[in-house]
Motif scaffolding. Sequence first.
Motif, PDB file in Angstrom:
ATOM      1  N   ASP A 211       3.246  10.204   9.693  1.00 29.06           N
ATOM      2  CA  ASP A 211       1.847  10.639   9.584  1.00 29.06           C
ATOM      3  C   ASP A 211       1.478  10.985   8.154  1.00 29.06           C
ATOM      4  O   ASP A 211       0.398  10.642   7.676  1.00 29.06           O
ATOM      5  N   ARG A 212       2.354  11.678   7.487  1.00 32.41           N
ATOM      6  CA  ARG A 212       2.067  12.120   6.124  1.00 32.41           C
ATOM      7  C   ARG A 212       2.114  10.971   5.122  1.00 32.41           C
ATOM      8  O   ARG A 212       1.500  11.051   4.063  1.00 32.41           O
ATOM      9  N   LEU A 213       2.828   9.934   5.459  1.00 35.64           N
ATOM     10  CA  LEU A 213       2.879   8.757   4.607  1.00 35.64           C
ATOM     11  C   LEU A 213       1.605   7.930   4.733  1.00 35.64           C
ATOM     12  O   LEU A 213       1.103   7.392   3.758  1.00 35.64           O
TER      13      LEU A 213
ATOM     14  N   SER B  68       5.541   2.819 -13.051  1.00 37.42           N
ATOM     15  CA  SER B  68       4.631   3.941 -12.834  1.00 37.42           C
ATOM     16  C   SER B  68       3.424   3.537 -11.977  1.00 37.42           C
ATOM     17  O   SER B  68       2.278   3.709 -12.383  1.00 37.42           O
ATOM     18  N   PRO B  69       3.675   3.008 -10.770  1.00 41.29           N
ATOM     19  CA  PRO B  69       2.588   2.506  -9.927  1.00 41.29           C
ATOM     20  C   PRO B  69       1.846   3.628  -9.191  1.00 41.29           C
ATOM     21  O   PRO B  69       2.063   3.878  -8.010  1.00 41.29           O
ATOM     22  N   LYS B  70       0.982   4.309  -9.889  1.00 40.61           N
ATOM     23  CA  LYS B  70       0.298   5.488  -9.346  1.00 40.61           C
ATOM     24  C   LYS B  70      -0.493   5.167  -8.071  1.00 40.61           C
ATOM     25  O   LYS B  70      -0.714   6.041  -7.242  1.00 40.61           O
ATOM     26  N   HIS B  71      -0.921   3.911  -7.897  1.00 41.78           N
ATOM     27  CA  HIS B  71      -1.695   3.543  -6.708  1.00 41.78           C
ATOM     28  C   HIS B  71      -0.850   3.497  -5.430  1.00 41.78           C
ATOM     29  O   HIS B  71      -1.394   3.545  -4.334  1.00 41.78           O
ATOM     30  N   LEU B  72       0.464   3.425  -5.567  1.00 43.45           N
ATOM     31  CA  LEU B  72       1.331   3.331  -4.395  1.00 43.45           C
ATOM     32  C   LEU B  72       1.546   4.694  -3.754  1.00 43.45           C
ATOM     33  O   LEU B  72       1.898   5.657  -4.420  1.00 43.45           O
ATOM     34  N   ARG B  73       1.339   4.749  -2.434  1.00 46.37           N
ATOM     35  CA  ARG B  73       1.733   5.923  -1.661  1.00 46.37           C
ATOM     36  C   ARG B  73       3.223   5.755  -1.385  1.00 46.37           C
ATOM     37  O   ARG B  73       3.654   4.685  -0.975  1.00 46.37           O
ATOM     38  N   THR B  74       3.996   6.791  -1.610  1.00 47.58           N
ATOM     39  CA  THR B  74       5.434   6.707  -1.417  1.00 47.58           C
ATOM     40  C   THR B  74       5.948   7.879  -0.584  1.00 47.58           C
ATOM     41  O   THR B  74       5.284   8.912  -0.468  1.00 47.58           O
ATOM     42  N   ALA B  75       7.130   7.673  -0.058  1.00 45.80           N
ATOM     43  CA  ALA B  75       7.849   8.711   0.674  1.00 45.80           C
ATOM     44  C   ALA B  75       9.327   8.450   0.448  1.00 45.80           C
ATOM     45  O   ALA B  75       9.724   7.322   0.157  1.00 45.80           O
TER      46      ALA B  75
ATOM     47  N   ASP C 251       0.840  -1.200   0.000  1.00 43.72           N
ATOM     48  CA  ASP C 251       0.000   0.000   0.000  1.00 43.72           C
ATOM     49  C   ASP C 251       0.872   1.246   0.000  1.00 43.72           C
ATOM     50  O   ASP C 251       0.508   2.257  -0.594  1.00 43.72           O
ATOM     51  N   PHE C 252       1.996   1.170   0.699  1.00 48.89           N
ATOM     52  CA  PHE C 252       2.949   2.279   0.634  1.00 48.89           C
ATOM     53  C   PHE C 252       4.367   1.806   0.865  1.00 48.89           C
ATOM     54  O   PHE C 252       4.606   0.772   1.491  1.00 48.89           O
ATOM     55  N   ILE C 253       5.286   2.596   0.301  1.00 51.21           N
ATOM     56  CA  ILE C 253       6.710   2.291   0.367  1.00 51.21           C
ATOM     57  C   ILE C 253       7.464   3.568   0.739  1.00 51.21           C
ATOM     58  O   ILE C 253       7.255   4.620   0.131  1.00 51.21           O
ATOM     59  N   ALA C 254       8.325   3.450   1.744  1.00 54.59           N
ATOM     60  CA  ALA C 254       9.215   4.547   2.118  1.00 54.59           C
ATOM     61  C   ALA C 254      10.627   4.156   1.682  1.00 54.59           C
ATOM     62  O   ALA C 254      11.085   3.048   1.962  1.00 54.59           O
TER      63      ALA C 254
ATOM     64  N   LYS D 287       5.349   9.477 -10.878  1.00 49.26           N
ATOM     65  CA  LYS D 287       5.042   8.061 -11.112  1.00 49.26           C
ATOM     66  C   LYS D 287       4.178   7.406 -10.035  1.00 49.26           C
ATOM     67  O   LYS D 287       3.607   6.346 -10.268  1.00 49.26           O
ATOM     68  N   THR D 288       4.105   7.980  -8.833  1.00 49.11           N
ATOM     69  CA  THR D 288       3.367   7.389  -7.718  1.00 49.11           C
ATOM     70  C   THR D 288       2.558   8.481  -7.032  1.00 49.11           C
ATOM     71  O   THR D 288       2.473   9.599  -7.534  1.00 49.11           O
ATOM     72  N   THR D 289       2.024   8.159  -5.875  1.00 47.71           N
ATOM     73  CA  THR D 289       1.387   9.163  -5.038  1.00 47.71           C
ATOM     74  C   THR D 289       2.375   9.525  -3.934  1.00 47.71           C
ATOM     75  O   THR D 289       2.367   8.939  -2.849  1.00 47.71           O
ATOM     76  N   LEU D 290       3.265  10.447  -4.241  1.00 50.12           N
ATOM     77  CA  LEU D 290       4.292  10.874  -3.281  1.00 50.12           C
ATOM     78  C   LEU D 290       3.626  11.689  -2.183  1.00 50.12           C
ATOM     79  O   LEU D 290       2.877  12.625  -2.460  1.00 50.12           O
ATOM     80  N   THR D 291       3.937  11.341  -0.929  1.00 44.53           N
ATOM     81  CA  THR D 291       3.292  12.022   0.190  1.00 44.53           C
ATOM     82  C   THR D 291       4.210  12.930   0.992  1.00 44.53           C
ATOM     83  O   THR D 291       3.760  13.939   1.524  1.00 44.53           O
TER      84      THR D 291
END
Length: 146
Positions: free
Chosen positions: A137-139, A78-85, A49-52, A111-115
């Motif tokens: 928190d922001r991730l 280009s995994p736009k669904h992934l939340r990233t940090a 769901d997310f990757i830091a 390429k992703t949803t950078l948070t």
Amino acid sequence: MKACIIYSSVTGNTYQLAQEVYDTLSASIEDLDYVHVDEIDYDQLLNYDFIAIGTYTWGSGDLPMEMEPLFDWFEEQSPKHLRTAVFGTGDSFYPNFCGAVDLFRDMLYVKTTLTVTLKVELMPQSHDIKKVPTFCDRLMPEPVYS
């Protein structure tokens, strides 16, 4: 929720920061992987769901060689669904302070949803560690650490 922290460190500074991120996230995420970049299973990355991503900066602002395949993977998938940090350590002596963080940030934004991003000067100090809960928190989709 399934999450992953991927890091690389040469002096131990980024490792220490990655450990702080892991300790904070592990308090509320049961399915949290903590992986050195050399041990990534690229076939599994789309299942998170997310990757830091934690990286140091090489030379005058370059990606470390071992981070290039991960960078390329995100560009190609280009995994736009992934939340990233992205977080990292660097030395402000160099003109492009934490340049690898900036390179990841700019690419992940497209390429992703950078948070969130976090840059730390050399070894994390107490004032840097205090920023980690806000970073986490922001991730997260729903803040839990502030």
